[in-house]
Write an enzyme that holds these catalytic residues in place. Structure first.
Site, PDB file in Angstrom:
ATOM      1  N   GLY A 207     -68.962  34.531  26.060  1.00  0.00           N
ATOM      2  CA  GLY A 207     -68.758  34.806  24.636  1.00  0.00           C
ATOM      3  C   GLY A 207     -69.949  35.362  23.876  1.00  0.00           C
TER       4      GLY A 207
ATOM      5  N   MET B  47     -60.740  38.186  30.877  1.00  0.00           N
ATOM      6  CA  MET B  47     -60.569  38.556  32.279  1.00  0.00           C
ATOM      7  C   MET B  47     -59.113  38.640  32.738  1.00  0.00           C
ATOM      8  SD  MET B  47     -63.630  39.103  32.852  1.00  0.00           S
ATOM      9  CE  MET B  47     -63.730  39.392  34.611  1.00  0.00           C
ATOM     10  N   ARG B  48     -58.229  39.050  31.855  1.00  0.00           N
ATOM     11  CA  ARG B  48     -56.830  39.244  32.238  1.00  0.00           C
ATOM     12  C   ARG B  48     -56.421  40.656  31.839  1.00  0.00           C
ATOM     13  NH1 ARG B  48     -53.754  34.428  32.367  1.00  0.00           N
ATOM     14  NH2 ARG B  48     -54.874  33.037  33.733  1.00  0.00           N
ATOM     15  N   ILE B  49     -55.440  41.199  32.543  1.00  0.00           N
ATOM     16  CA  ILE B  49     -54.916  42.516  32.169  1.00  0.00           C
ATOM     17  C   ILE B  49     -53.670  42.306  31.327  1.00  0.00           C
ATOM     18  CG2 ILE B  49     -53.979  44.694  33.045  1.00  0.00           C
ATOM     19  CD1 ILE B  49     -55.806  44.264  35.514  1.00  0.00           C
ATOM     20  N   LEU B  50     -53.693  42.853  30.116  1.00  0.00           N
ATOM     21  CA  LEU B  50     -52.548  42.685  29.219  1.00  0.00           C
ATOM     22  C   LEU B  50     -51.410  43.618  29.637  1.00  0.00           C
ATOM     23  CD1 LEU B  50     -54.576  42.537  25.882  1.00  0.00           C
ATOM     24  CD2 LEU B  50     -53.445  40.621  27.032  1.00  0.00           C
TER      25      LEU B  50
ATOM     26  N   ASN C 107     -61.637  47.209  23.779  1.00  0.00           N
ATOM     27  CA  ASN C 107     -62.281  46.462  24.854  1.00  0.00           C
ATOM     28  C   ASN C 107     -63.706  46.974  25.021  1.00  0.00           C
ATOM     29  OD1 ASN C 107     -62.576  44.727  27.130  1.00  0.00           O
ATOM     30  ND2 ASN C 107     -62.167  46.456  28.500  1.00  0.00           N
TER      31      ASN C 107
ATOM     32  N   HIS D 110     -66.612  47.522  27.972  1.00  0.00           N
ATOM     33  CA  HIS D 110     -66.738  47.564  29.433  1.00  0.00           C
ATOM     34  C   HIS D 110     -68.189  47.923  29.795  1.00  0.00           C
ATOM     35  CE1 HIS D 110     -65.320  47.961  33.529  1.00  0.00           C
ATOM     36  NE2 HIS D 110     -66.076  49.041  33.613  1.00  0.00           N
TER      37      HIS D 110
ATOM     38  N   GLU E 120     -74.364  46.439  24.662  1.00  0.00           N
ATOM     39  CA  GLU E 120     -73.021  45.989  24.239  1.00  0.00           C
ATOM     40  C   GLU E 120     -73.092  45.374  22.854  1.00  0.00           C
ATOM     41  OE1 GLU E 120     -70.778  43.626  27.002  1.00  0.00           O
ATOM     42  OE2 GLU E 120     -71.683  44.607  28.720  1.00  0.00           O
TER      43      GLU E 120
HETATM   44  C1  GRF Z   1     -69.481  41.889  29.186  1.00  0.00           C
HETATM   45  O1  GRF Z   1     -70.371  42.455  30.088  1.00  0.00           O
HETATM   46  C2  GRF Z   1     -68.324  42.827  28.915  1.00  0.00           C
HETATM   47  O2  GRF Z   1     -68.683  44.158  28.973  1.00  0.00           O
HETATM   48  C3  GRF Z   1     -67.378  42.502  30.040  1.00  0.00           C
HETATM   49  O3  GRF Z   1     -67.506  41.111  30.216  1.00  0.00           O
HETATM   50  C4  GRF Z   1     -68.786  40.677  29.763  1.00  0.00           C
HETATM   51  C5  GRF Z   1     -68.525  39.630  28.728  1.00  0.00           C
HETATM   52  O4  GRF Z   1     -69.660  39.007  28.258  1.00  0.00           O
HETATM   53  N1  GRF Z   1     -66.047  42.955  29.730  1.00  0.00           N
HETATM   54  P1  GRF Z   1     -69.583  37.956  27.099  1.00  0.00           P
HETATM   55  O5  GRF Z   1     -68.528  36.922  27.462  1.00  0.00           O
HETATM   56  O6  GRF Z   1     -69.240  38.658  25.826  1.00  0.00           O
HETATM   57  O7  GRF Z   1     -70.960  37.354  27.049  1.00  0.00           O
END
Ligand code: GRF
Length: 190
Positions: free
Chosen positions: A19, A93-96, A110, A112, A177
């Site tokens: 998170g 971690m799921r595909i909608l 999203n 990535h 990110e």
């Molecule tokens: C991040 O690297 C994001 O790009 C990927 O999962 C990770 C999530 O990190 N989809 P966090 O849970 O926000 O720390």
């Protein structure tokens, strides 16, 4: 996107783990002038560390530890009830499913950890190193039924050095990110 006169865009965030992106978005909206606010957090795992940030910031949160169909059904009800305008996936971690995306009828974003369209899916940093890429980065994009393939909103890149390994890359990319996700929301909510 059209202005919501007198209101802020209501954002929901779906998480599954650490998170850090959620925490960063919450801090950003607290410290900056934004046209959006996080109104709901949903996790598909009760062990997700990120839930604590929803608690700290006193944001309503729900945990639906169900198989994807039931998860989506419950999430859809919660999102509609809170009149959410934008859904952000952050380490979810799921595909909608196509049906969920169609039924929800709002923008879904999203983040990535690669420069899409390169390195869709998992283990991006390891694959970037194996391919001896000079650059990597992150992408904020719209979610469509096709994995990691929707229209790109923002990308940020960083140099990959010979001494880098998946751990150092993931640290560098995570910093990006944390810049990219709030920027993307500022952009689409302006
Ligand atoms: C991040 O690297 C994001 O790009 C990927 O999962 C990770 C999530 O990190 N989809 P966090 O849970 O926000 O720390």
């Amino acid at each position: 996107m059209a202005q919501l006169i007198g209101h802020k865009f209501k954002i929901a965030v779906f998480i599954s783990g650490r998170g850090s992106n959620l925490k960063n978005l919450l801090n950003f909206s607290k410290k900056n002038k934004t046209n959006w606010k996080i109104s709901l957090v949903i996790s598909n795992k009760k062990s997700a560390k990120g839930i604590k940030y929803a608690q700290q910031f006193k944001i309503p949160h729900k945990i639906f530890e169900n198989k994807i169909k039931i998860f989506e059904k419950k999430a859809l009800i919660a999102l509609k009830k809170k009149k959410i305008n934008i859904l952000c996936l952050a380490g979810f971690m799921r595909i909608l499913s196509k049906t969920f995306i169609k039924k929800l009828k709002i923008k879904i974003l999203n983040i990535h950890p690669s420069l899409l369209p390169k390195y869709k899916g998992m283990n991006t940093h390891k694959r970037v190193i194996q391919k001896k890429e000079k650059f990597t980065g992150c992408t904020v994009h719209y979610v469509t039924p096709k994995l990691d393939s929707g229209k790109i909103i923002i990308q940020k890149k960083v140099r990959v050095y010979k001494k880098d390994n998946p751990k150092t890359l993931s640290k560098k990319v995570l910093l990006l990110e944390h810049q990219a996700y709030p920027e993307a929301l500022q952009k689409i909510c302006s």
